[in-house]
Design an enzyme around this catalytic site. Sequence first.
Site, PDB file in Angstrom:
ATOM      1  N   TYR A  35     104.035 118.202 -31.615  1.00 55.80           N
ATOM      2  CA  TYR A  35     104.135 116.897 -30.650  1.00 55.80           C
ATOM      3  C   TYR A  35     104.773 117.018 -29.287  1.00 55.80           C
ATOM      4  CZ  TYR A  35     107.557 112.944 -30.458  1.00 55.80           C
ATOM      5  OH  TYR A  35     107.993 111.427 -30.335  1.00 55.80           O
ATOM      6  N   ASP A  88      91.080  92.407 -14.545  1.00 56.90           N
ATOM      7  CA  ASP A  88      91.882  91.932 -15.721  1.00 56.90           C
ATOM      8  C   ASP A  88      93.767  92.051 -16.193  1.00 56.90           C
ATOM      9  OD1 ASP A  88      89.724  92.275 -17.204  1.00 56.90           O
ATOM     10  OD2 ASP A  88      90.176  90.447 -18.997  1.00 56.90           O
ATOM     11  N   LYS A 221      85.769 104.701 -19.936  1.00 57.40           N
ATOM     12  CA  LYS A 221      84.883 104.308 -19.384  1.00 57.40           C
ATOM     13  C   LYS A 221      84.545 106.087 -18.333  1.00 57.40           C
ATOM     14  CE  LYS A 221      86.495 100.322 -18.504  1.00 57.40           C
ATOM     15  NZ  LYS A 221      88.193  99.785 -19.508  1.00 57.40           N
ATOM     16  N   HIS A 413      90.691  84.995 -22.394  1.00 59.99           N
ATOM     17  CA  HIS A 413      88.727  85.186 -22.652  1.00 59.99           C
ATOM     18  C   HIS A 413      88.328  86.392 -23.818  1.00 59.99           C
ATOM     19  CE1 HIS A 413      90.451  88.260 -20.329  1.00 59.99           C
ATOM     20  NE2 HIS A 413      89.102  89.600 -21.040  1.00 59.99           N
TER      21      HIS A 413
HETATM   22  N1  F0G Z   1      90.476  98.391 -14.916  1.00 57.62           N
HETATM   23  C1  F0G Z   1      89.683  98.084 -14.931  1.00 57.62           C
HETATM   24  C2  F0G Z   1      88.980  98.126 -13.513  1.00 57.62           C
HETATM   25  C3  F0G Z   1      88.603  98.245 -15.783  1.00 57.62           C
HETATM   26  O1  F0G Z   1      87.555  98.473 -16.418  1.00 57.62           O
HETATM   27  C4  F0G Z   1      89.366  98.198 -17.031  1.00 57.62           C
HETATM   28  C5  F0G Z   1      88.766  98.062 -18.223  1.00 57.62           C
HETATM   29  C6  F0G Z   1      91.140  97.934 -17.228  1.00 57.62           C
HETATM   30  C7  F0G Z   1      91.978  98.700 -15.938  1.00 57.62           C
HETATM   31  C8  F0G Z   1      91.342  98.233 -18.110  1.00 57.62           C
HETATM   32  O2  F0G Z   1      91.536  99.583 -19.113  1.00 57.62           O
HETATM   33  O3  F0G Z   1      90.151  98.755 -21.419  1.00 57.62           O
HETATM   34  O4  F0G Z   1      90.964 101.389 -21.296  1.00 57.62           O
HETATM   35  O5  F0G Z   1      93.003  98.887 -21.020  1.00 57.62           O
HETATM   36  N2  F0G Z   1      87.515  97.448 -18.563  1.00 57.62           N
HETATM   37  C9  F0G Z   1      86.732  97.151 -19.548  1.00 57.62           C
HETATM   38  C10 F0G Z   1      85.395  96.688 -19.185  1.00 57.62           C
HETATM   39  C11 F0G Z   1      87.579  96.268 -20.883  1.00 57.62           C
HETATM   40  O6  F0G Z   1      85.137  96.277 -20.024  1.00 57.62           O
HETATM   41  O7  F0G Z   1      84.758  96.299 -18.093  1.00 57.62           O
HETATM   42  P1  F0G Z   1      91.521  99.638 -20.788  1.00 57.62           P
END
Ligand code: F0G
Length: 421
Positions: A35, A88, A221, A413
Site C-alpha cells: 500500500y 476535451d 498513449k 460526445h
Molecule cells: N490529453 C490529451 C492530449 C489526450 O489525448 C487525452 C486522451 C487526455 C489528455 C486524457 O487522458 O484519456 O487517459 O484520461 N485522449 C484519448 C484520445 C481519450 O482518444 O485521444 P485519459
Amino acid sequence: MLPSEHVFIDLITDSGTGSMSDRQWSAMMLGDESYAGATSFYKLKEQVEKLFGFKYMLPTHQGRAAENVLFSALIKEGDVVPGNSHFDTTKGHIEYRRAHAIDCTIDEANDTQLEIPFKGNVDVAKLEEVLKKYPKEKVPFVCLTVTNNTAGGQPVSMENIEATAKLCKKYNVPLLMDSARFAENAYFIKTRETGYDKKSIKEIVREMYKYADMMTISAKKDGVVNMGGFCAMHSEELYGKASMFNIMYEGFLTYGGMSGRDMNALTVGLDENTEYEQLDARIRQVAYLGAKLDEYGIPYQRPAGGHAIFLDAKKVLPNVPKEEFVAQTLCAELYLESGVRGVEIGALLADRDPDTRENRYPALELTRLAIPRRVYTDRHMDVVAAALKNIYDRRDTIKHGFKITKEAPIMRHFTVELEKA
Ligand code: F0G
C-alpha cells in the site's frame, strides 16, 4: 455505443489500446503491491525523473485524473488557461471549474491541405496578447499539448516550446505540458527540426521538458500501457497541495490510481517507447495510411499525424450541412461500409459554449482514425483506405447527417445519442 465485438478494425483511439511488449508483461509479474512505499512506485518515480527531470510525481489512473488532481490545486473560478488546442477532458476540467480555455494554436492548423512540419505550434503573438490582457493571478498556467491531438496529432517544434517558455517566464506564469504523446513529438523534432537528427529521442525529451514547470500525462498513449497516468512537477509546494487531492480522488501517494504491476509496466513502457526504432515503425504505419489516401485523392489533415489520420470531413462529404454533424456522419458511413470505427473531432466534441449554451462549430470537422500501437498490420490499413475510397466515390449521394436526441451538459460526445436528420 457499439460493442467492440461488432467492430472489425477499431480506430476509435490509440489510448490504452496498444499491445504491451514481452518486457512489460514480465515486469508485471514483479509488481510490488504494498500500500505504501512500494518498490514499483520508486522505480517509476526514478524513470520519470530520468526522462523528464521532475523530482515530484503523483500516479493517477489516467490522464484526466492527473488533470483533476493538479487542476484542483491550481485553477479557480474566473481564471483563463491559454494553450494550443486543449484536449476535451483538459478543457472540461478547466470549464467545470468555471474557468476558460483560450486556444492560441497557429491559424495554419485550420488549413488541412497546407503541408508544414510543426502544425501543432502555439501562435506566440496570440499567447502574448492573452498574457498581456489578464493579470498573472488569473492565469494559473499555460497548457502546451505535445503532440497537439485536436489539431491532428501535429507536433510542436523545440523552437516553439522554447519561445512559449520564454513568454511564460516574462509574464511569470508556469508552463504545463500535456504529455500524452510526448515521445511522438520528440520523434518529429528529431526527423523534422534542424539540429536534432543526431540526438536520441531521450535527449530530445529531456530538452523539451527543461522548459516545463509541470506535466500531466495519460500514460495510455506513449507509455504503451492499458491504464495509467501521472502528474509531475518541480515545486515541492505544488506537490504538497496536489498530494491532498491525489489522496482524496485517486489513492495514497505511492500508488494513486495504479497497482504496483501497472507501475512496473509503465516504467518499462516509458523506456522502450522513447527508442527511435519503436516510434519509427509506428509513425511510418500512420504515414502508410496517409499515402494510400493520397493515391485515392481523399483529403485529410496534412502531413499525416503521429498517432492518427484526421480526415477532412467537410471535404469528404461536401453536401452534409454543419448543423447535421459532418464528421460524425463520416464515422457512421465508414462503419456501415466496412466495420471500421473512427471518432468525431468536430462540432459534437466542441460542445456548447458554457456561457451562451449555443453549439460551437469549429473551423475543422475531422474524423479521426487513431491507430493503436503494435496492433494492426499495413494490410488492415489497405482495408480502411479502400472503404474510404468507396464512400468518397459516392459522396454526392450523402446529403444528410444526424440530429441530437440526448446529450450531457458537459463532454457530451462521450454519451450523446443521435438520430438521422
Ligand atoms: N490529453 C490529451 C492530449 C489526450 O489525448 C487525452 C486522451 C487526455 C489528455 C486524457 O487522458 O484519456 O487517459 O484520461 N485522449 C484519448 C484520445 C481519450 O482518444 O485521444 P485519459
